[in-house]
Design a protein around this motif. Structure first.
Motif, PDB file in Angstrom:
ATOM      1  N   TYR A 100       0.835  -1.203   0.000  1.00  0.00           N
ATOM      2  CA  TYR A 100       0.000   0.000   0.000  1.00  0.00           C
ATOM      3  C   TYR A 100       0.869   1.252   0.000  1.00  0.00           C
ATOM      4  O   TYR A 100       1.801   1.374   0.807  1.00  0.00           O
ATOM      5  CB  TYR A 100      -0.911  -0.010   1.235  1.00  0.00           C
ATOM      6  CG  TYR A 100      -1.412   1.353   1.665  1.00  0.00           C
ATOM      7  CD1 TYR A 100      -2.326   2.058   0.872  1.00  0.00           C
ATOM      8  CD2 TYR A 100      -0.966   1.947   2.837  1.00  0.00           C
ATOM      9  CE1 TYR A 100      -2.765   3.319   1.253  1.00  0.00           C
ATOM     10  CE2 TYR A 100      -1.407   3.201   3.227  1.00  0.00           C
ATOM     11  CZ  TYR A 100      -2.302   3.883   2.431  1.00  0.00           C
ATOM     12  OH  TYR A 100      -2.732   5.125   2.797  1.00  0.00           O
ATOM     13  N   SER A 101       0.583   2.188  -0.901  1.00  0.00           N
ATOM     14  CA  SER A 101       1.251   3.488  -0.961  1.00  0.00           C
ATOM     15  C   SER A 101       2.767   3.295  -1.083  1.00  0.00           C
ATOM     16  O   SER A 101       3.225   2.684  -2.042  1.00  0.00           O
ATOM     17  CB  SER A 101       0.835   4.342   0.246  1.00  0.00           C
ATOM     18  OG  SER A 101       1.149   5.701   0.055  1.00  0.00           O
ATOM     19  N   SER A 125      -3.040   1.750  -4.183  1.00  0.00           N
ATOM     20  CA  SER A 125      -2.824   3.195  -4.038  1.00  0.00           C
ATOM     21  C   SER A 125      -1.372   3.604  -4.240  1.00  0.00           C
ATOM     22  O   SER A 125      -0.788   4.314  -3.418  1.00  0.00           O
ATOM     23  CB  SER A 125      -3.300   3.673  -2.655  1.00  0.00           C
ATOM     24  OG  SER A 125      -4.692   3.562  -2.557  1.00  0.00           O
ATOM     25  N   TRP A 133       1.031  10.651  -9.150  1.00  0.00           N
ATOM     26  CA  TRP A 133       0.491  11.280  -7.942  1.00  0.00           C
ATOM     27  C   TRP A 133      -0.023  12.679  -8.293  1.00  0.00           C
ATOM     28  O   TRP A 133       0.580  13.368  -9.115  1.00  0.00           O
ATOM     29  CB  TRP A 133       1.581  11.442  -6.874  1.00  0.00           C
ATOM     30  CG  TRP A 133       2.146  10.184  -6.300  1.00  0.00           C
ATOM     31  CD1 TRP A 133       3.373   9.647  -6.579  1.00  0.00           C
ATOM     32  CD2 TRP A 133       1.551   9.327  -5.323  1.00  0.00           C
ATOM     33  NE1 TRP A 133       3.569   8.495  -5.835  1.00  0.00           N
ATOM     34  CE2 TRP A 133       2.469   8.279  -5.064  1.00  0.00           C
ATOM     35  CE3 TRP A 133       0.317   9.338  -4.644  1.00  0.00           C
ATOM     36  CZ2 TRP A 133       2.194   7.262  -4.153  1.00  0.00           C
ATOM     37  CZ3 TRP A 133       0.052   8.314  -3.745  1.00  0.00           C
ATOM     38  CH2 TRP A 133       0.979   7.294  -3.500  1.00  0.00           C
ATOM     39  N   VAL A 203      -7.197   1.100  -6.367  1.00  0.00           N
ATOM     40  CA  VAL A 203      -7.158   2.495  -5.927  1.00  0.00           C
ATOM     41  C   VAL A 203      -8.552   2.910  -5.465  1.00  0.00           C
ATOM     42  O   VAL A 203      -9.538   2.242  -5.790  1.00  0.00           O
ATOM     43  CB  VAL A 203      -6.694   3.470  -7.046  1.00  0.00           C
ATOM     44  CG1 VAL A 203      -5.260   3.221  -7.452  1.00  0.00           C
ATOM     45  CG2 VAL A 203      -7.625   3.410  -8.240  1.00  0.00           C
ATOM     46  N   ASP A 207      -8.626   8.890  -4.522  1.00  0.00           N
ATOM     47  CA  ASP A 207      -7.270   8.587  -4.063  1.00  0.00           C
ATOM     48  C   ASP A 207      -6.323   9.753  -4.350  1.00  0.00           C
ATOM     49  O   ASP A 207      -6.718  10.768  -4.923  1.00  0.00           O
ATOM     50  CB  ASP A 207      -6.781   7.309  -4.768  1.00  0.00           C
ATOM     51  CG  ASP A 207      -5.838   6.485  -3.922  1.00  0.00           C
ATOM     52  OD1 ASP A 207      -4.855   7.041  -3.404  1.00  0.00           O
ATOM     53  OD2 ASP A 207      -6.070   5.256  -3.792  1.00  0.00           O
ATOM     54  N   THR A 214      -3.664   5.590 -13.412  1.00  0.00           N
ATOM     55  CA  THR A 214      -3.993   4.211 -13.022  1.00  0.00           C
ATOM     56  C   THR A 214      -4.406   3.385 -14.246  1.00  0.00           C
ATOM     57  O   THR A 214      -3.986   2.235 -14.394  1.00  0.00           O
ATOM     58  CB  THR A 214      -5.124   4.214 -11.969  1.00  0.00           C
ATOM     59  OG1 THR A 214      -4.659   4.929 -10.815  1.00  0.00           O
ATOM     60  CG2 THR A 214      -5.509   2.809 -11.559  1.00  0.00           C
ATOM     61  N   HIS A 248      -7.136   7.922  -0.281  1.00  0.00           N
ATOM     62  CA  HIS A 248      -5.810   7.355  -0.038  1.00  0.00           C
ATOM     63  C   HIS A 248      -5.644   6.970   1.433  1.00  0.00           C
ATOM     64  O   HIS A 248      -4.840   6.106   1.766  1.00  0.00           O
ATOM     65  CB  HIS A 248      -4.737   8.388  -0.423  1.00  0.00           C
ATOM     66  CG  HIS A 248      -3.364   7.804  -0.490  1.00  0.00           C
ATOM     67  ND1 HIS A 248      -2.966   6.958  -1.497  1.00  0.00           N
ATOM     68  CD2 HIS A 248      -2.287   7.930   0.330  1.00  0.00           C
ATOM     69  CE1 HIS A 248      -1.710   6.594  -1.305  1.00  0.00           C
ATOM     70  NE2 HIS A 248      -1.282   7.163  -0.200  1.00  0.00           N
ATOM     71  N   ILE A 251      -8.363   3.644   2.423  1.00  0.00           N
ATOM     72  CA  ILE A 251      -8.485   2.451   1.565  1.00  0.00           C
ATOM     73  C   ILE A 251      -8.087   1.183   2.313  1.00  0.00           C
ATOM     74  O   ILE A 251      -8.668   0.118   2.089  1.00  0.00           O
ATOM     75  CB  ILE A 251      -7.687   2.597   0.243  1.00  0.00           C
ATOM     76  CG1 ILE A 251      -8.070   1.489  -0.744  1.00  0.00           C
ATOM     77  CG2 ILE A 251      -6.173   2.646   0.481  1.00  0.00           C
ATOM     78  CD1 ILE A 251      -7.645   1.743  -2.191  1.00  0.00           C
TER      79      ILE A 251
END
Length: 272
Positions: A100-101, A125, A133, A203, A207, A214, A248, A251
Motif C-alpha cells: 500500500y502506498s 494506491s 500522484w 485504488v 485517491d 492508473t 488514499h 483504503i
C-alpha cells in the motif's frame, strides 16, 4: 492487540539491516507491505482478514516499525531488494506480494528486481511513476523533513513508532529520509511493461493518484486493450479495482479492499 506484541516476530539479517517480519495463518504465502511512516500494525485489519485463507507475512519496511534505519539510506529500490531477499530467506520459491502506498512502490520494486520470486502482485494506491500522484501529493511527500518531527509526534504513526522502534530517537532522521526518498522522480513504465506475473491494481476513486495514470498502468500490464468476448478469452491476466467513495487515507480500512483482492489471490491466473 496481537500486532503490537511482537510475540511471533522475527528478524532477518538482510542487506545490512535487521528486517522485522511476523507470520500469520497457513497456506499460500502473501507478503504484506505497509505505507510510509507506518508498520505492520497499519495493515492489521486487512492482514487478519487475509490470514483466514493463507499465510500472511507482515514486514516492517526499512527504517519503519521494528526495523531500524541503520547506516543505509532509505529507497524504494532498497526496500524492494529487502523483500525479494526475504522471500529467499524464508525458503520460499515464490510469494504473493501486496503493498500500500510507499509499500506499493516497494512491492513494484520486488517484482522489477525479482520477477521470478513474485507469484502475484497487488499494488494498492501507488502509481507506476511519480507523475501519477496528484501535484499536492508530490509536494507533500517531498516536503517531509526533520523540522516536522516534534509536531508529528502528535500523530498516530508516532504513537506506534515510539512503542516499537528499536531507536525511537531516529524519528527525525526517518522523516528526513522519507522526504528525500519520496521527492525523487521515478518512472517504471518500461519495467512494468515486461511483467509476466498476474498483477492487480487497487485504488480509491478519491485517491491521491490521477485515475488516468492508473488506467495507463493497467494498460501497460495488458489490461483494457479489447473486449474480453463472450467466453472471456480476450481478458488479460491484469486486474483493476477502483473502489467507490474511498480515499488514499482510508483504503486500507475498507472491507471492499479484502473483497476485491481475495478472488484474485485465489484464482488460477496464467502468466502473461
Amino acid at each position: 492487540n496481537f500486532m503490537t506484541t511482537g510475540s511471533n516476530g522475527n528478524y532477518a539479517p538482510i542487506n545490512g539491516i535487521n528486517l522485522y517480519f511476523e507470520k500469520f495463518g497457513e497456506g499460500e504465502p502473501l507478503i504484506l507491505l505497509h505505507g510510509g511512516l507506518g508498520s505492520i500494525g497499519m495493515v492489521e485489519e486487512v492482514l487478519k482478514a487475509l490470514a483466514a485463507g493463507r499465510q500472511v507475512i507482515g514486514v516492517d519496511l526499512h527504517g519503519h516499525g521494528r526495523t531500524a534505519i541503520g547506516g543505509r539510506p532509505l529507497s524504494l529500490e532498497g526496500m524492494g531488494k529487502d523483500v525479494g531477499e526475504l522471500i529467499k530467506y524464508l525458503g520460499l520459491a515464490q510469494a504473493d506480494v501486496m503493498g500500500y502506498s510507499m509499500g506499493g512502490g516497494a512491492a513494484l520494486q520486488v517484482a522489477i528486481q525479482y520477477p521470478e520470486r513474485v507469484r502475484k502482485l497487488i499494488v494498492v494506491s501507488s502509481p507506476h511513476k511519480r507523475s501519477g500522484w496528484f501535484p499536492e501529493m508530490q509536494t507533500g511527500m517531498a516536503s517531509m523533513n526533520a523540522t516536522m518531527a516534534e509536531e508529528a509526534k502528535q500523530s498516530p504513526m508516532y504513537m506506534v513508532y515510539s512503542q516499537i522502534a528499536p531507536r525511537v530517537e531516529d524519528w527525525p532522521e526517518l522523516l528526513d529520509q522519507i522526504g528525500i526518498m519520496l521527492g525523487k522522480d521515478y518512472d517504471w513504465t518500461n519495467e512494468v511493461a515486461t511483467f509476466k506475473m498476474p498483477v492487480m491494481i487497487v485504488v480509491g476513486d478519491a485517491d491521491g493518484i490521477r485515475p488516468s495514470s492508473t488506467v495507463e498502468f493497467f494498460e501497460l500490464l495488458g489490461g483494457g486493450q479489447r473486449d474480453a468476448g463472450w467466453d472471456g478469452s480476450g481478458m488479460s491476466n491484469a486486474r483493476l479495482a477502483i473502489l467507490p467513495g474511498v480515499t488514499h487515507y482510508n483504503i486500507f480500512n475498507t472491507p471492499a479492499l479484502v473483497s476485491a483482492v481475495v478472488p484474485f489471490l485465489d484464482a488460477s491466473v496464467a502468466v502473461r
